[in-house]
Design a protein around this motif. Structure first.
Motif, PDB file in Angstrom:
ATOM      1  N   ALA A 102     -65.416-100.161 -80.774  1.00 29.39           N
ATOM      2  CA  ALA A 102     -64.787-100.797 -79.618  1.00 29.39           C
ATOM      3  C   ALA A 102     -64.098 -99.769 -78.737  1.00 29.39           C
ATOM      4  N   SER A 103     -64.020-100.087 -77.458  1.00 27.55           N
ATOM      5  CA  SER A 103     -63.307 -99.213 -76.521  1.00 27.55           C
ATOM      6  C   SER A 103     -61.835 -99.607 -76.401  1.00 27.55           C
ATOM      7  N   THR A 104     -61.469-100.721 -77.016  1.00 33.17           N
ATOM      8  CA  THR A 104     -60.076-101.177 -76.978  1.00 33.17           C
ATOM      9  C   THR A 104     -59.649-101.602 -78.375  1.00 33.17           C
ATOM     10  N   TYR A 105     -58.373-101.529 -78.595  1.00 35.23           N
ATOM     11  CA  TYR A 105     -57.810-102.035 -79.847  1.00 35.23           C
ATOM     12  C   TYR A 105     -57.893-103.557 -79.828  1.00 35.23           C
ATOM     13  N   PRO A 106     -58.240-104.204 -80.946  1.00 37.14           N
ATOM     14  CA  PRO A 106     -58.283-105.667 -80.961  1.00 37.14           C
ATOM     15  C   PRO A 106     -56.893-106.247 -80.694  1.00 37.14           C
ATOM     16  N   GLN A 107     -56.833-107.215 -79.820  1.00 34.61           N
ATOM     17  CA  GLN A 107     -55.537-107.837 -79.561  1.00 34.61           C
ATOM     18  C   GLN A 107     -55.661-109.352 -79.549  1.00 34.61           C
ATOM     19  N   SER A 108     -54.544-109.988 -79.737  1.00 34.26           N
ATOM     20  CA  SER A 108     -54.488-111.445 -79.801  1.00 34.26           C
ATOM     21  C   SER A 108     -54.788-112.052 -78.436  1.00 34.26           C
ATOM     22  N   SER A 109     -55.519-113.159 -78.452  1.00 36.38           N
ATOM     23  CA  SER A 109     -55.757-113.866 -77.200  1.00 36.38           C
ATOM     24  C   SER A 109     -54.486-114.545 -76.711  1.00 36.38           C
ATOM     25  N   CYS A 110     -53.448-114.528 -77.520  1.00 30.25           N
ATOM     26  CA  CYS A 110     -52.151-115.081 -77.111  1.00 30.25           C
ATOM     27  C   CYS A 110     -51.243-114.004 -76.533  1.00 30.25           C
ATOM     28  N   SER A 111     -51.814-112.883 -76.127  1.00 28.38           N
ATOM     29  CA  SER A 111     -51.055-111.878 -75.386  1.00 28.38           C
ATOM     30  C   SER A 111     -51.196-112.247 -73.917  1.00 28.38           C
ATOM     31  N   PHE A 112     -50.077-112.348 -73.223  1.00 26.89           N
ATOM     32  CA  PHE A 112     -50.111-112.778 -71.827  1.00 26.89           C
ATOM     33  C   PHE A 112     -49.481-111.727 -70.934  1.00 26.89           C
ATOM     34  N   MET A 113     -49.860-111.723 -69.678  1.00 31.30           N
ATOM     35  CA  MET A 113     -49.279-110.798 -68.709  1.00 31.30           C
ATOM     36  C   MET A 113     -48.052-111.400 -68.033  1.00 31.30           C
ATOM     37  N   THR A 114     -47.825-112.678 -68.241  1.00 26.41           N
ATOM     38  CA  THR A 114     -46.641-113.350 -67.706  1.00 26.41           C
ATOM     39  C   THR A 114     -46.020-114.161 -68.841  1.00 26.41           C
ATOM     40  N   PRO A 115     -44.757-114.546 -68.731  1.00 29.20           N
ATOM     41  CA  PRO A 115     -44.126-115.313 -69.803  1.00 29.20           C
ATOM     42  C   PRO A 115     -44.818-116.663 -70.019  1.00 29.20           C
ATOM     43  N   PRO A 116     -44.998-117.089 -71.271  1.00 26.79           N
ATOM     44  CA  PRO A 116     -45.664-118.365 -71.538  1.00 26.79           C
ATOM     45  C   PRO A 116     -44.753-119.569 -71.324  1.00 26.79           C
ATOM     46  N   GLU A 117     -43.467-119.321 -71.085  1.00 29.15           N
ATOM     47  CA  GLU A 117     -42.522-120.416 -70.877  1.00 29.15           C
ATOM     48  C   GLU A 117     -41.679-120.127 -69.646  1.00 29.15           C
ATOM     49  N   GLN A 118     -41.139-121.190 -69.070  1.00 26.35           N
ATOM     50  CA  GLN A 118     -40.221-121.034 -67.960  1.00 26.35           C
ATOM     51  C   GLN A 118     -39.078-122.031 -68.124  1.00 26.35           C
ATOM     52  N   VAL A 119     -37.942-121.693 -67.538  1.00 29.48           N
ATOM     53  CA  VAL A 119     -36.768-122.558 -67.615  1.00 29.48           C
ATOM     54  C   VAL A 119     -36.712-123.395 -66.342  1.00 29.48           C
ATOM     55  N   LYS A 120     -36.592-124.691 -66.518  1.00 30.09           N
ATOM     56  CA  LYS A 120     -36.493-125.618 -65.381  1.00 30.09           C
ATOM     57  C   LYS A 120     -35.169-126.355 -65.488  1.00 30.09           C
TER      58      LYS A 120
END
Length: 191
Positions: A102-120
């Motif tokens: 592989a050209s990349t290290y295996p990573q979780s599909s639950c890695s996100f570039m933005t927070p998965p939660e927000q405060v309302k």
């Protein structure tokens, strides 16, 4: 004269009432103070235990910072875009099914570039705005329910194919391992 006597008596009664009210703590206030005293007693006990533990077994003076050096090396390798990874796939019984280059290290599909939660904040009928945590929309324009992140992904080194593995055990190494496992390759497709 009678008026002044009555006024003096009323003032004296009022002052006694204020004095008695000030001397008698409310039940809620007393409970709050008792909780604060209990919390302080717990903190004091923790500090006492740590002081005795440190006196008995002092924290050693660290000279080599090996854990920090290991983390720094790990981060350097993870940040190398030219790094090749060998991803070994294991069956549930531990048998080696094969490996990818592989050209990349295996990573979780639950890695996100933005927070998965927000405060309302939500205004209630009393005008109070309590804060609640809710799922944030993903960058794919959908919401995810959270949990169940057993997908791992990486990119095949020779074809750049996206490989997604679900529910399997993997090993990854930045050098090939001396294990008996067949190379898994991406099939050639005709254009």
């Amino acid at each position: 004269m009678k008026f002044l006597s009555r006024l003096s008596a009323l003032v004296a009664i009022a002052l006694c009432g204020v004095f008695l009210a000030a001397c008698e703590p409310s039940q809620a206030g007393e409970a709050s103070r008792a909780a604060a005293r209990a919390e302080q007693a717990n903190v004091t006990a923790q500090q006492d235990v740590m002081a005795r533990a440190t006196a008995q077994t002092p924290v050693p003076v660290i000279k080599n910072f090996l854990a920090r050096k290991n983390l720094a090396e790990y981060m350097k390798r993870m940040d190398d875009p030219a790094k090749t990874w060998y991803v070994y796939i294991l069956a549930d019984n531990g048998a080696k099914l094969g490996y990818y280059v592989a050209s990349t290290y295996p990573q979780s599909s639950c890695s996100f570039m933005t927070p998965p939660e927000q405060v309302k904040t939500i205004e209630d009928v009393n005008g109070v705005d309590p804060a609640v945590v809710v799922s944030a929309p993903s960058l794919m324009g959908v919401y995810y329910k959270g949990g169940g992140c057993d997908n791992t992904f990486f990119f095949d080194a020779s074809s750049n194919a996206l490989i997604i593995l679900t529910g399997v055990k993997t090993w990854a190494s930045d050098v090939p391992l001396n294990v008996d496992a067949p190379l898994i390759t991406v099939a050639k497709t005709q254009s």
